[in-house]
Enzyme design. Structure first.
Site, PDB file in Angstrom:
ATOM      1  N   ASN A 136       0.829  -1.210   0.000  1.00 45.53           N
ATOM      2  CA  ASN A 136       0.000   0.000   0.000  1.00 45.53           C
ATOM      3  C   ASN A 136       0.872   1.273   0.000  1.00 45.53           C
ATOM      4  O   ASN A 136       2.065   1.213  -0.268  1.00 45.53           O
ATOM      5  CB  ASN A 136      -1.021  -0.002   1.137  1.00 45.53           C
ATOM      6  CG  ASN A 136      -2.342   0.608   0.700  1.00 45.53           C
ATOM      7  OD1 ASN A 136      -2.373   1.698   0.145  1.00 45.53           O
ATOM      8  ND2 ASN A 136      -3.425  -0.109   0.926  1.00 45.53           N
ATOM      9  N   ARG A 137       0.243   2.402   0.267  1.00 42.51           N
ATOM     10  CA  ARG A 137       0.897   3.693  -0.001  1.00 42.51           C
ATOM     11  C   ARG A 137       1.642   4.258   1.193  1.00 42.51           C
ATOM     12  O   ARG A 137       1.212   4.088   2.337  1.00 42.51           O
ATOM     13  CB  ARG A 137      -0.155   4.709  -0.475  1.00 42.51           C
ATOM     14  CG  ARG A 137      -0.721   4.349  -1.822  1.00 42.51           C
ATOM     15  CD  ARG A 137      -1.835   5.286  -2.275  1.00 42.51           C
ATOM     16  NE  ARG A 137      -2.269   4.907  -3.618  1.00 42.51           N
ATOM     17  CZ  ARG A 137      -3.067   3.877  -3.885  1.00 42.51           C
ATOM     18  NH1 ARG A 137      -3.547   3.135  -2.902  1.00 42.51           N
ATOM     19  NH2 ARG A 137      -3.379   3.579  -5.132  1.00 42.51           N
ATOM     20  N   HIS A 164       3.221   0.049  -2.925  1.00 40.59           N
ATOM     21  CA  HIS A 164       3.628  -1.356  -3.016  1.00 40.59           C
ATOM     22  C   HIS A 164       5.127  -1.557  -3.172  1.00 40.59           C
ATOM     23  O   HIS A 164       5.585  -2.369  -3.987  1.00 40.59           O
ATOM     24  CB  HIS A 164       2.878  -2.035  -4.168  1.00 40.59           C
ATOM     25  CG  HIS A 164       1.390  -2.126  -3.959  1.00 40.59           C
ATOM     26  ND1 HIS A 164       0.798  -2.174  -2.712  1.00 40.59           N
ATOM     27  CD2 HIS A 164       0.351  -2.190  -4.847  1.00 40.59           C
ATOM     28  CE1 HIS A 164      -0.519  -2.268  -2.843  1.00 40.59           C
ATOM     29  NE2 HIS A 164      -0.818  -2.271  -4.123  1.00 40.59           N
ATOM     30  N   HIS A 209      -1.396  -9.684  -3.740  1.00 44.22           N
ATOM     31  CA  HIS A 209      -2.261  -8.839  -4.566  1.00 44.22           C
ATOM     32  C   HIS A 209      -2.998  -9.639  -5.641  1.00 44.22           C
ATOM     33  O   HIS A 209      -3.152  -9.185  -6.778  1.00 44.22           O
ATOM     34  CB  HIS A 209      -1.437  -7.716  -5.188  1.00 44.22           C
ATOM     35  CG  HIS A 209      -2.211  -6.471  -5.478  1.00 44.22           C
ATOM     36  ND1 HIS A 209      -3.340  -6.465  -6.277  1.00 44.22           N
ATOM     37  CD2 HIS A 209      -2.045  -5.201  -5.062  1.00 44.22           C
ATOM     38  CE1 HIS A 209      -3.795  -5.229  -6.354  1.00 44.22           C
ATOM     39  NE2 HIS A 209      -3.037  -4.446  -5.620  1.00 44.22           N
ATOM     40  N   THR A 210      -3.482 -10.814  -5.259  1.00 43.74           N
ATOM     41  CA  THR A 210      -4.246 -11.607  -6.222  1.00 43.74           C
ATOM     42  C   THR A 210      -5.581 -10.942  -6.544  1.00 43.74           C
ATOM     43  O   THR A 210      -6.249 -10.409  -5.665  1.00 43.74           O
ATOM     44  CB  THR A 210      -4.464 -13.026  -5.655  1.00 43.74           C
ATOM     45  OG1 THR A 210      -3.193 -13.683  -5.640  1.00 43.74           O
ATOM     46  CG2 THR A 210      -5.444 -13.825  -6.488  1.00 43.74           C
ATOM     47  N   TYR A 211      -5.935 -10.981  -7.829  1.00 50.01           N
ATOM     48  CA  TYR A 211      -7.253 -10.510  -8.281  1.00 50.01           C
ATOM     49  C   TYR A 211      -8.135 -11.748  -8.466  1.00 50.01           C
ATOM     50  O   TYR A 211      -7.792 -12.645  -9.232  1.00 50.01           O
ATOM     51  CB  TYR A 211      -7.144  -9.818  -9.633  1.00 50.01           C
ATOM     52  CG  TYR A 211      -6.510  -8.451  -9.649  1.00 50.01           C
ATOM     53  CD1 TYR A 211      -5.188  -8.259  -9.270  1.00 50.01           C
ATOM     54  CD2 TYR A 211      -7.228  -7.349 -10.102  1.00 50.01           C
ATOM     55  CE1 TYR A 211      -4.603  -7.000  -9.323  1.00 50.01           C
ATOM     56  CE2 TYR A 211      -6.650  -6.087 -10.163  1.00 50.01           C
ATOM     57  CZ  TYR A 211      -5.343  -5.919  -9.764  1.00 50.01           C
ATOM     58  OH  TYR A 211      -4.768  -4.677  -9.834  1.00 50.01           O
ATOM     59  N   ASP A 225     -11.491   1.173  -2.952  1.00 45.68           N
ATOM     60  CA  ASP A 225     -10.029   0.998  -2.923  1.00 45.68           C
ATOM     61  C   ASP A 225      -9.596   1.493  -1.549  1.00 45.68           C
ATOM     62  O   ASP A 225      -8.848   2.451  -1.415  1.00 45.68           O
ATOM     63  CB  ASP A 225      -9.386   1.811  -4.057  1.00 45.68           C
ATOM     64  CG  ASP A 225      -7.931   1.424  -4.291  1.00 45.68           C
ATOM     65  OD1 ASP A 225      -7.388   0.634  -3.493  1.00 45.68           O
ATOM     66  OD2 ASP A 225      -7.347   1.929  -5.270  1.00 45.68           O
ATOM     67  N   GLU A 240      -6.563  -7.457  -0.048  1.00 51.90           N
ATOM     68  CA  GLU A 240      -5.174  -7.424   0.402  1.00 51.90           C
ATOM     69  C   GLU A 240      -5.148  -7.273   1.916  1.00 51.90           C
ATOM     70  O   GLU A 240      -5.441  -6.203   2.435  1.00 51.90           O
ATOM     71  CB  GLU A 240      -4.458  -6.246  -0.261  1.00 51.90           C
ATOM     72  CG  GLU A 240      -4.534  -6.267  -1.778  1.00 51.90           C
ATOM     73  CD  GLU A 240      -4.422  -4.866  -2.382  1.00 51.90           C
ATOM     74  OE1 GLU A 240      -3.430  -4.175  -2.117  1.00 51.90           O
ATOM     75  OE2 GLU A 240      -5.345  -4.459  -3.110  1.00 51.90           O
TER      76      GLU A 240
HETATM   77  C1  GLA Z   1      -3.789  -1.422  -4.817  1.00 48.20           C
HETATM   78  C2  GLA Z   1      -4.066   0.002  -4.722  1.00 48.20           C
HETATM   79  C3  GLA Z   1      -4.889   0.418  -5.880  1.00 48.20           C
HETATM   80  C4  GLA Z   1      -4.232   0.057  -7.175  1.00 48.20           C
HETATM   81  C5  GLA Z   1      -3.927  -1.383  -7.203  1.00 48.20           C
HETATM   82  C6  GLA Z   1      -3.148  -1.715  -8.451  1.00 48.20           C
HETATM   83  O1  GLA Z   1      -4.913  -2.163  -4.595  1.00 48.20           O
HETATM   84  O2  GLA Z   1      -4.705   0.368  -3.532  1.00 48.20           O
HETATM   85  O3  GLA Z   1      -5.100   1.789  -5.821  1.00 48.20           O
HETATM   86  O4  GLA Z   1      -3.039   0.770  -7.281  1.00 48.20           O
HETATM   87  O5  GLA Z   1      -3.169  -1.737  -6.052  1.00 48.20           O
HETATM   88  O6  GLA Z   1      -3.717  -1.158  -9.569  1.00 48.20           O
END
Ligand code: GLA
Length: 394
Positions: A126-127, A152, A223-225, A295, A359
């Site tokens: 995360n940020r 990330h 970070h699996t979708y 998000d 996540e």
């Molecule tokens: C995380 C971030 C999102 C985005 C995804 C990747 O989930 O919180 O904002 O950046 O990664 O696209």
């Protein structure tokens, strides 16, 4: 660091005082052959072939590992970025379905790097605001790869490193990586171990460990979708989601938490009762606008591995996923930045909101947020955490 080691102490503090936020506190097989007992018409799901993952990157050989459990579930993992490449689980008719988005080969993952499909994220998931944080009075500067912020792990996070790996047994693979002192601007040599295990009760368990030789910050996640109707099968909007969180951390326009923990009650962020992803995502709500959808980091009521912190059901497949974690937070991301620019394994494009990520993590920007649970790791301590995504049908 005690908070990382003993996450349960955090949950108590957080659950009790959301509003006051006083929580200072070798694989070999390339495809899996499925036997589909109930449906003879639909093609059986497969996993990407191993050959696409056997490359040389940064002078190191990469590999593909196939995991299976006694019920026939299968997963593919690569040591490139410790990515989960694919995961086959049965739907309500017994047909194996790949529920995670992946690519044919490593170059697919590399091209889609900024979306972090299936990646292991570090050193800081995360940020981090403005690409800076202070530790022990010293300021550290990071690469800003997400507007004004670091996301990330920075420019080349753990998702783009070639890890060392060994298959432990048919259901489990261990990946290790040493992140050098000042790699991406973070202090301390950090030794990291991640183990993926396909459990006999149909979970994919991910355990994380790390140690350091200098004080540092750590926040590892995956970070699996997921698309529980099957990767590439279309929208995520009718998936039914429940998240056991009474609070979340609202953000500014750059998705950095304001520092507050707000109640979800009465907002589109309330998933305490099972609700479809799409039912409120278009609401006139500033937080949804900032995220371009969901998000956001949820402040979990409990995170003790005994009760699911989230449950999601695929509306078409009946596949149910329950998430268990020791982490205090969950970033729920609804694929708002997906734009169809990548071709997934199976040939479909990664269209807008056709998957979601859950996540499990410490909160975003914790190194700059004194009221959030600490992410500091010190020499002598062991960072240890686990998350399980468990599958069944409804
Ligand atoms: C995380 C971030 C999102 C985005 C995804 C990747 O989930 O919180 O904002 O950046 O990664 O696209």
């Amino acid at each position: 660091m005690q908070n990382i080691l003993k996450n349960s102490t955090l949950s108590l503090a957080l659950a009790g005082s959301l509003l006051t936020a006083a929580c200072n506190q070798n694989a070999s097989k390339s495809t899996a052959t499925m036997t589909d007992s109930t449906s003879s018409t639909t093609a059986a799901a497969t996993l990407p072939a191993a050959s696409g993952f056997e490359k040389t990157i940064d002078g190191k050989q990469t590999h593909y590992f196939l995991l299976s459990n006694k019920n026939g579930l299968k997963a593919a993992v690569t040591d490139y970025g410790a990515h989960l490449v694919g995961l086959l689980v049965p739907d309500k008719t017994g047909k194996l379905t790949d529920v995670v988005l992946g690519f044919d080969d490593i170059s697919g993952f590399q091209k889609a790097k900024s979306a972090y499909y299936g990646a292991t994220i570090g050193r800081y998931g995360n940020r981090i605001a403005n690409g800076k944080f202070k530790l022990d009075g010293k300021e550290y500067t990071l690469f800003k790869n997400n507007g004004p912020n670091t996301l990330h792990g920075g420019k080349d996070g753990f998702d783009s490193k070639v890890w060392d790996a060994r298959q432990i047994d048919s259901s489990s693979v261990e990946l290790t990586y040493t992140s050098k002192d000042m790699e991406e601007g973070f202090p301390g040599n950090l030794k990291v171990k991640v183990v993926y295990t396909l459990t006999d009760d149909n979970g994919i368990k991910i355990t994380y460990e790390a140690t350091t030789d200098k004080n540092t910050v750590v926040n590892l996640t995956n970070h699996t979708y997921f698309n529980l109707n099957g990767a590439g099968s279309g929208t995520n909007q009718d998936h039914i989601v429940q998240i056991a969180a009474d609070g979340y951390t609202p953000v500014d326009s750059t998705l950095i938490p304001t520092g507050k923990i707000e109640p979800v009650k009465g907002t589109p962020f309330d998933f305490t009762n099972a609700t479809s992803i799409g039912s409120r995502i278009g609401n006139d709500d500033q937080q949804l606008k900032f995220g371009k959808g969901y998000d956001h980091n949820y402040v979990l009521n409990k995170h003790d591995m005994n009760t699911p912190i989230a449950t999601v059901v695929g509306d078409k497949s009946g596949i149910q996923m329950q998430v268990f974690t020791e982490e205090p937070g969950l970033q729920f991301y609804t694929g708002n930045f997906m734009d169809g620019s990548n071709t997934l394994f199976g040939g479909k494009k990664d269209e807008h909101r056709t998957a979601f990520a859950m996540e499990t993590q410490h909160f975003p920007d914790s190194p700059n947020q004194p009221n959030f649970p600490t992410t500091v790791l010190k020499p002598g301590a062991v960072y240890k955490t686990q998350t399980i995504y468990k599958f069944s049908v409804k």
